[in-house]
Design a protein around this motif. Structure first.
Motif, short mmCIF file in Angstrom:
data_model
loop_
_atom_site.label_atom_id
_atom_site.label_comp_id
_atom_site.label_asym_id
_atom_site.label_seq_id
_atom_site.Cartn_x
_atom_site.Cartn_y
_atom_site.Cartn_z
N ARG A 1 0.82 -1.22 0.00
CA ARG A 1 0.00 0.00 0.00
C ARG A 1 0.86 1.26 0.00
O ARG A 1 0.42 2.31 -0.47
CB ARG A 1 -0.94 0.00 1.21
N ALA A 2 2.11 1.18 0.50
CA ALA A 2 2.98 2.36 0.51
C ALA A 2 3.28 2.82 -0.90
O ALA A 2 3.22 4.01 -1.22
CB ALA A 2 4.26 2.06 1.27
N GLY A 3 3.63 1.87 -1.77
CA GLY A 3 3.97 2.22 -3.14
C GLY A 3 2.81 2.80 -3.91
O GLY A 3 3.00 3.51 -4.90
N ASN A 4 1.58 2.49 -3.46
CA ASN A 4 0.40 3.01 -4.15
C ASN A 4 -0.03 4.39 -3.65
O ASN A 4 -0.94 4.98 -4.21
CB ASN A 4 -0.77 2.03 -3.97
N GLN A 5 0.62 4.88 -2.60
CA GLN A 5 0.26 6.17 -2.03
C GLN A 5 1.13 7.26 -2.65
O GLN A 5 2.32 7.39 -2.34
CB GLN A 5 0.45 6.15 -0.50
N GLU A 6 0.54 8.03 -3.52
CA GLU A 6 1.29 9.04 -4.27
C GLU A 6 1.95 10.06 -3.33
O GLU A 6 3.09 10.48 -3.55
CB GLU A 6 0.35 9.71 -5.27
N LEU A 7 1.25 10.46 -2.28
CA LEU A 7 1.83 11.44 -1.36
C LEU A 7 2.97 10.87 -0.54
O LEU A 7 3.90 11.59 -0.15
CB LEU A 7 0.74 12.00 -0.43
#
Length: 331
Positions: free
Chosen positions: A267-273
């Motif tokens: 999920r970290a890699g999917n969080q643009e911010l």
């Protein structure tokens, strides 16, 4: 008969260009990009983007396909023309299959030009000439070509930008050189706008600015807006807008590698911010440390971050320049 048919075809294409340009301006206007400075609406209406992209590349299975304004196929020419007025970035130069230069998305260009806060009589430096389209918009807005300077490292890029600008009726200063060094012979500047991503802010730019000058530049997938106080001091915050540009190239600039987030939860890699935070702090924080900070601070948006330059020191920060969250940037 054939020549008459060709004339009609050219007339048709001119009508398509006017209609497509008007539609693009309406689309940008609907996004709210012109709200703060409606004067830019007139610039986008007046400057024909298709003159700056005589050809461009679109992604297809297995690579890129070239669209060309001089294609012998009328349908292909119309496809090229309509694509030139899409609110999308256009790949304009490839080398060994890798994107080297592009024409930015017009709505993002509009946001950046509005955020540059240009005033009548300002001298503007653009770092990254691209196709010349942005320099033409600036020249139209200022009403004086001599107030605009654009610089690029690649002679091929500056030569084509100069041709495109001349075709559109503009003749700003187009300089071939390392944009990281600025253009001291054309200084001082009241505004600097950058169309390539930075790893740090070149000190030479500050020395070429007037006190109170504004620098707007892509940085770590965001846009930093700096106010220059003097040759050694500048400070500013990031805008909320995401921005993705090719890196600034030149002998003085370090190369940047894409972030390695393999050790983090998916999920970290999917969080643009989060990716923005890690790209900004990667010289100091590990991916795990950056992710822990991001969670602890509630996933902060870009405009909570800023950059300060004080003499030989340059650092990024969250919420306040004095900390507690600060990270040195490469000099």
């Amino acid at each position: 008969m054939g020549a008459h048919a060709l004339d009609r075809s050219d007339d048709d294409l001119a009508g398509i260009a006017r209609s497509a340009r008007a539609a693009l301006v309406r689309e940008i206007e609907a996004s709210g990009a012109f709200d703060d400075e409606p004067v830019w609406r007139e610039a986008f209406l007046a400057v024909p983007r298709h003159l700056f992209v005589p050809y461009y590349y679109v992604g297809v299975t297995g690579g890129y396909e070239r669209r060309w304004g001089e294609s012998p196929d009328p349908r292909a020419r119309e496809m090229w023309l309509r694509g030139a007025y899409a609110d999308a970035p256009l790949a304009t130069r490839l080398r060994d299959g890798e994107l080297v230069s592009s024409s930015s998305q017009p709505s993002l260009m509009a946001k950046m030009l509005v955020e540059l806060r240009v005033e009548d009589g300002n001298r503007v430096l653009e770092v990254g000439a691209g196709t010349g389209y942005n320099a033409a918009l600036l020249a139209h807005r200022l009403g004086d070509d001599d107030l605009v300077t654009t610089v690029d490292l690649e002679p091929e890029i500056t030569e084509s930008a100069r041709r495109h600008l001349a075709a559109a009726g503009h003749h700003p200063a187009v300089v071939t050189g390392d944009g990281a060094r600025g253009v001291p012979e054309r200084a001082p500047f009241d505004r600097i706008i950058v169309t390539c991503t930075l790893a740090s802010v070149p000190r030479g730019w500050l020395a070429q600015c007037t006190p109170g000058a504004r620098i707007l530049a892509p940085f770590a997938t965001g846009l930093i807006a700096l106010t220059v106080h003097d040759a050694a001091h500048a400070e500013g915050r990031f805008l909320p807008t995401p921005a993705y540009f090719v890196p600034l190239r030149g002998e003085t600039r370090p190369a940047t590698e894409p972030p390695d987030l393999a050790a983090l939860p998916r999920r970290a890699g999917n969080q643009e911010l989060f990716r923005f935070l890690y790209t900004l702090t990667r010289s100091t924080l590990s991916p795990q440390e950056a992710f822990a900070l991001w969670i602890r601070e509630g996933g902060p948006p870009r405009d909570r971050y800023g950059i300060t330059i004080d003499g030989n020191r340059e650092w990024a920060w969250l919420d306040a320049p004095e900390g507690p969250h600060t990270w040195p940037l490469p000099g």
